[in-house]
Enzyme design. Structure first.
Site, PDB file in Angstrom:
ATOM      1  CG  ASP A 181      -1.679   1.183   1.496  1.00  0.00           C
ATOM      2  OD1 ASP A 181      -2.517   1.185   2.409  1.00  0.00           O
ATOM      3  OD2 ASP A 181      -1.491   2.160   0.745  1.00  0.00           O
ATOM      4  CG  ASP A 238      -7.283  10.630  -6.184  1.00  0.00           C
ATOM      5  OD1 ASP A 238      -8.019  11.160  -7.034  1.00  0.00           O
ATOM      6  OD2 ASP A 238      -6.633  11.268  -5.344  1.00  0.00           O
ATOM      7  CB  THR A 254      -2.932  -0.312 -14.575  1.00  0.00           C
ATOM      8  OG1 THR A 254      -2.695  -0.235 -13.162  1.00  0.00           O
ATOM      9  CG2 THR A 254      -1.696   0.101 -15.342  1.00  0.00           C
ATOM     10  N   GLY A 255      -5.950   0.994 -13.361  1.00  0.00           N
ATOM     11  CA  GLY A 255      -7.150   0.607 -12.578  1.00  0.00           C
ATOM     12  C   GLY A 255      -8.386   1.143 -13.267  1.00  0.00           C
ATOM     13  CE1 TYR A 292      -9.750   8.088 -14.902  1.00  0.00           C
ATOM     14  CE2 TYR A 292      -7.550   8.967 -15.221  1.00  0.00           C
ATOM     15  CZ  TYR A 292      -8.865   9.139 -14.830  1.00  0.00           C
ATOM     16  OH  TYR A 292      -9.294  10.358 -14.365  1.00  0.00           O
TER      17      TYR A 292
END
Ligand code: APR
Length: 172
Positions: A8, A32, A122-123, A125
Site C-alpha cells: 500500500d 487517489d 491501470t485501474g 482508467y
C-alpha cells in the site's frame, strides 16, 4: 536504483509518493482515495489551492503537481493524471510516459531522493497492465540514465502480485 514492491503506497516513508489522480485533483477512488484518506483533510485543502488551468482542471492529463504529504509518512504527494485508455491510438502511450517523466522531474526539482509510483492508469482508467509497465520502466530508466539525474531511488509500488510479475519480467 529501481525497486519493485507489493504493498500500500500510503505506508511508504519515501520523499514522494505519486498519486494517480484525476484532472479536478480533489480526490477519487482507487489509490487517489487511499492517499487522501491517509493524508487527511489538509491534503484536500492543499489541492483546492492548486490553481485551475481551465474550469474544473487543476492538473491536465500527463502533467504533475506537488503538495505536502501531511499525515502520510511521505514528505510529498506528486499528483499526476494518467490517460483514460481507449485503444492505444489516441495518444495514451505518450500521455502515460509524460506522467512518469513529469513526476520524476518535479521530484528532482524538490530535492527528492526517493519516489514511489503506483501503476498509473491501470485501474479505473483501464490501461493494459503489461503495456503500462513497459512505458513506466522505459521512462524511469531514461530518467536515471540522464547525466543530471541525481541518484534517486524509484520504487514501483504494486498493489497486486500480478503487477509485481509484470514489472519483474521487465526488470530481470
Ligand atoms: N497503494 C498502491 N497502489 C494502489 C492502491 C494503494 N493503496 N490502491 C489502488 N492501487 C493501484 C490499483 O490496483 C492500480 O494498479 O493503483 C493502480 C491505479 O489504479 P487507480 O487508483 O484506479 O488509478 P487510475 O487507473 O489511474 O484511475 C484514476 O481513479 O481513483 C480515481 O480519482 C482517480 O479518477 C481517477 C482515476
Amino acid at each position: 536504483m529501481i525497486k519493485i514492491i507489493q504493498g500500500d503506497i500510503t505506508t511508504l516513508a519515501v520523499d514522494a509518493i505519486v498519486n494517480a489522480a484525476n484532472q479536478v485533483m480533489l480526490g477519487g477512488g482507487g489509490v487517489d482515495g487511499a492517499i487522501h484518506r491517509a493524508a487527511g483533510r489538509e491534503l484536500y485543502e492543499a489541492c483546492l489551492k492548486v490553481p485551475e488551468v481551465r474550469p474544473g482542471v487543476r492538473c491536465p492529463t500527463g502533467e504533475a503537481r506537488i503538495t505536502p504529504g501531511f499525515r502520510l509518512p511521505a514528505k510529498f504527494v506528486i499528483h499526476t493524471v494518467g490517460p483514460v485508455y481507449r485503444d492505444g491510438l489516441h495518444g495514451e502511450p505518450e500521455k502515460l510516459a509524460a506522467c512518469y517523466r513529469n513526476s520524476l522531474a518535479l521530484a528532482a526539482e524538490n530535492g527528492c531522493k526517493s519516489i514511489a509510483f503506483p501503476c498509473i492508469s491501470t485501474g479505473i482508467y483501464g490501461y493494459p497492465k503489461e503495456e503500462a509497465a513497459k512505458i513506466a520502466v522505459r521512462e524511469v530508466r531514461e530518467f536515471l540514465a540522464a547525466k543530471n539525474a541525481e541518484e534517486m531511488e524509484v520504487i514501483f509500488c504494486c498493489f497486486s502480485a500480478r503487477d509485481v510479475a509484470s514489472y519483474e519480467k521487465l526488470l530481470s
